[in-house]
Design a protein around this motif. Structure first.
Motif, PDB file in Angstrom:
ATOM      1  N   MET A   1      28.361  20.997  13.807  1.00 29.55           N
ATOM      2  CA  MET A   1      29.556  20.493  14.457  1.00 29.55           C
ATOM      3  C   MET A   1      29.348  20.437  15.967  1.00 29.55           C
ATOM      4  N   PHE A   3      31.910  19.100  17.912  1.00 29.81           N
ATOM      5  CA  PHE A   3      33.273  19.179  18.396  1.00 29.81           C
ATOM      6  C   PHE A   3      33.618  18.079  19.372  1.00 29.81           C
ATOM      7  N   ASP A  15      36.894  18.536   9.082  1.00 29.78           N
ATOM      8  CA  ASP A  15      36.567  19.789   9.781  1.00 29.78           C
ATOM      9  C   ASP A  15      37.792  20.355  10.501  1.00 29.78           C
ATOM     10  N   GLU A  18      40.253  21.740   8.047  1.00 32.04           N
ATOM     11  CA  GLU A  18      39.736  22.981   7.473  1.00 32.04           C
ATOM     12  C   GLU A  18      39.930  24.154   8.435  1.00 32.04           C
ATOM     13  N   ALA A  19      39.797  23.877   9.741  1.00 30.49           N
ATOM     14  CA  ALA A  19      39.908  24.957  10.720  1.00 30.49           C
ATOM     15  C   ALA A  19      41.350  25.236  11.126  1.00 30.49           C
ATOM     16  N   TYR A  20      42.085  24.165  11.410  1.00 30.77           N
ATOM     17  CA  TYR A  20      43.412  24.348  12.022  1.00 30.77           C
ATOM     18  C   TYR A  20      44.566  24.087  11.066  1.00 30.77           C
TER      19      TYR A  20
ATOM     20  N   GLU B 183      34.187  26.309  20.320  1.00 33.46           N
ATOM     21  CA  GLU B 183      33.357  25.974  19.147  1.00 33.46           C
ATOM     22  C   GLU B 183      33.227  27.176  18.217  1.00 33.46           C
ATOM     23  N   LEU B 185      35.300  29.659  18.009  1.00 29.75           N
ATOM     24  CA  LEU B 185      36.615  29.891  17.387  1.00 29.75           C
ATOM     25  C   LEU B 185      36.776  28.998  16.168  1.00 29.75           C
ATOM     26  N   GLU B 186      36.416  27.714  16.320  1.00 28.10           N
ATOM     27  CA  GLU B 186      36.588  26.770  15.218  1.00 28.10           C
ATOM     28  C   GLU B 186      35.739  27.181  14.017  1.00 28.10           C
ATOM     29  N   SER B 187      34.561  27.687  14.310  1.00 29.14           N
ATOM     30  CA  SER B 187      33.698  28.156  13.230  1.00 29.14           C
ATOM     31  C   SER B 187      34.322  29.363  12.524  1.00 29.14           C
ATOM     32  N   LEU B 189      37.452  30.101  12.342  1.00 29.91           N
ATOM     33  CA  LEU B 189      38.615  29.624  11.580  1.00 29.91           C
ATOM     34  C   LEU B 189      38.195  28.964  10.276  1.00 29.91           C
ATOM     35  N   SER B 190      37.196  28.108  10.362  1.00 29.94           N
ATOM     36  CA  SER B 190      36.750  27.398   9.153  1.00 29.94           C
ATOM     37  C   SER B 190      36.258  28.369   8.098  1.00 29.94           C
TER      38      SER B 190
END
Lengths: 166, 205
Positions: A1, A3, A15, A18-20, B183, B185-187, B189-190
């Motif tokens: 990723m 971003f 993505d 899935e995260a937020y 980045e 953080l997003e990982s 969270l996922s």
């Protein structure tokens, strides 16, 4: 990723969901517009992705915690005025008041030194540096505040920044 | 002179005009006015910030620690630090709420570190006993399942999910609280949400 540099497309859309989660208004601000635009062009695929994410969101939302009890509010509120007041004194000492108070204390020590050194002593004489300053302006309150400063001063973020490994 | 509660909360329509914001104040910090007034010893502002933050901090700590009693201690200690910090707060460097979340998360981490392997969280005490009018027994059971699944997550993933999903922080603020990149953080969270989906797979369509 990658971003921020990833162009919006099905993969990035998935993505983000899935995260937020399934609510685009909670996604990173810079990506909401492109996501909405992609969704408008791909309504069926986009809706399926959001629906799946929202199902988990709803499930997580079913875990609610109890509100704080009144006793906890009291424990927080009762010491607050005194703590704020002490912090304000510390701030004063560390800025304008600190310089003046410290200067007065040093001056008092210098003026008192000849007298203290000439006083007949029996046994071990106290060191002038250990004496409490005699000046009225260098009050015990100033000493106490300086002691507080050394004891429990914490700079903004100082405590929070420590130990934040990923 | 006592001010109305709406004013204490900084919600009065004319509050901004009557009391111009400091030029250094961060314009998007919703707590700036209250913090400035607490720094001047305003008791109404202290009460208003308590009303605003105590439920948030208690919920944050309860979900991270999995222990209601410890969560109360963390919330109390966090606000005590807020009272000490308000008079010397440097506006413009960070949101006060972000700093407060960082303090609370750090206190939670200290407590988790001190726990012995056998210490188990009392998850039952964490779930709102309700039932509220719109919630039945089933919702309570699902809440219990979610609590258990959250407790099983690795700590950093749990923190990320709590901050973004339950505390409703944006990605930049949440990353600042955790001290990681956006980045990362997003990982977190996922991975966290994937693990939760797997743990609750019988409940997720």
């Amino acid at each position: 990723m990658t971003f921020g540099r990833t162009p919006m497309g099905p993969r990035r859309f998935r993505d983000l969901a899935e995260a937020y989660g399934g609510d685009i208004s909670r996604w990173p601000e810079a990506e909401r517009g492109p996501a909405e635009a992609w969704l408008a062009g791909n309504p069926r695929e986009g809706a399926a992705v959001l629906e799946a994410a929202r199902a988990l969101d709803d499930l997580l939302g079913s875990w609610r915690t109890a509100d704080p009890v009144e006793a906890l509010r009291s424990r927080v509120l009762v010491p607050a005025p005194d703590l704020v007041s002490r912090a304000r004194r510390r701030a004063f000492v560390l800025t304008l008041g600190g310089g003046a108070g410290l200067a007065a204390a040093c001056l008092a020590g210098i003026l008192a030194a000849p007298f203290l050194l000439s006083t007949p002593s029996f046994g071990i004489a106290p060191s002038p540096s250990m004496e409490r300053p005699a000046s009225a302006s260098a009050s015990p309150q100033t000493d106490e505040v300086l002691a507080e400063v050394l004891e429990d001063w914490e700079a903004p973020f100082a405590d929070a920044e420590a130990d934040f490994g990923a | 002179m006592l001010r109305p509660v709406t004013d204490a909360l900084g919600l009065a329509a004319g509050a901004g005009a009557a009391r111009p914001a400091s030029p250094a104040a961060r314009p998007d910090d919703p707590d700036a006015d209250l913090v400035r007034r607490i720094g001047k010893g305003d008791l109404l502002a202290i009460r208003a910030l308590t009303a605003r933050k105590l439920p948030r901090l208690t919920a944050l700590a309860a979900r991270v620690l999995g222990d209601a009693a410890e969560a109360e201690d963390v919330a109390q200690e966090s606000l005590i630090r807020a009272w000490r910090q308000a008079p010397v707060w440097r506006f413009g460097e960070a949101r006060f709420d972000t700093w407060l979340h960082r303090v609370a998360i750090n206190l939670c981490r200290d407590r988790l570190r001190r726990r012995r392997p056998g210490d188990a969280a009392d998850l039952d005490a964490l779930v709102d006993p309700g039932p509220a009018p719109d919630r039945g027994l089933e919702a309570r059971d699902i809440g219990d399942r979610v609590a258990v699944a959250m407790a099983a997550l690795p700590p950093r993933q749990r923190e990320a999910v709590v901050l973004c999903h339950y505390q409703d922080l944006g990605n930049i603020e949440a990353a600042r609280v955790l001290g990681v990149s956006v980045e990362a953080l997003e990982s977190l969270l996922s991975r966290g949400r994937r693990a939760l989906r797997a743990a609750l797979s019988d409940l997720v369509p």
